[in-house]
Write a protein that holds these residues in place. Structure first.
Motif, PDB file in Angstrom:
ATOM      1  N   ASP A 183       1.114   3.565  -3.877  1.00  0.00           N
ATOM      2  CA  ASP A 183       1.989   3.471  -2.704  1.00  0.00           C
ATOM      3  C   ASP A 183       1.199   2.998  -1.485  1.00  0.00           C
ATOM      4  N   LEU A 184       0.016   3.549  -1.290  1.00  0.00           N
ATOM      5  CA  LEU A 184      -0.836   3.145  -0.174  1.00  0.00           C
ATOM      6  C   LEU A 184      -1.171   1.660  -0.259  1.00  0.00           C
ATOM      7  N   ASP A 185      -1.541   1.215  -1.446  1.00  0.00           N
ATOM      8  CA  ASP A 185      -1.947  -0.176  -1.629  1.00  0.00           C
ATOM      9  C   ASP A 185      -0.824  -1.173  -1.329  1.00  0.00           C
ATOM     10  N   GLU A 186       0.416  -0.733  -1.421  1.00  0.00           N
ATOM     11  CA  GLU A 186       1.539  -1.612  -1.087  1.00  0.00           C
ATOM     12  C   GLU A 186       1.529  -1.998   0.396  1.00  0.00           C
ATOM     13  N   HIS A 187       0.830  -1.213   1.210  1.00  0.00           N
ATOM     14  CA  HIS A 187       0.783  -1.444   2.656  1.00  0.00           C
ATOM     15  C   HIS A 187      -0.530  -2.059   3.115  1.00  0.00           C
ATOM     16  N   VAL A 188      -1.375  -2.427   2.158  1.00  0.00           N
ATOM     17  CA  VAL A 188      -2.712  -2.948   2.474  1.00  0.00           C
ATOM     18  C   VAL A 188      -2.826  -4.399   2.003  1.00  0.00           C
ATOM     19  N   GLY A 189      -3.507  -5.214   2.801  1.00  0.00           N
ATOM     20  CA  GLY A 189      -3.771  -6.590   2.402  1.00  0.00           C
ATOM     21  C   GLY A 189      -3.053  -7.593   3.274  1.00  0.00           C
TER      22      GLY A 189
END
Length: 62
Positions: A15-21
């Protein structure tokens, strides 16, 4: 800046990674986690103030 190591469930990390990049709100995981910690601490401070557990700046000036 000190480093901290934590264990988190894979689902939460996903879930966190969906907001990163490039397409996300945060440049990297560290930025996302710092922002989350700041937001959580701000919310806890607000709750404490509402319940009279923390003196506000206004109360300290009297």
């Amino acid at each position: 800046m000190p480093k901290v190591s934590v264990e988190i469930p894979q689902e939460l990390l996903d879930d966190l990674d969906e907001h990163v990049g490039d397409e996300g709100k945060f440049v990297n995981r560290s930025d996302a986690i710092r922002a989350s910690i700041r937001k959580t601490l701000d919310m806890l401070d607000e709750i404490d103030e509402r319940h009279g557990r923390v003196e506000t700046d206004e109360a300290e000036s009297h």
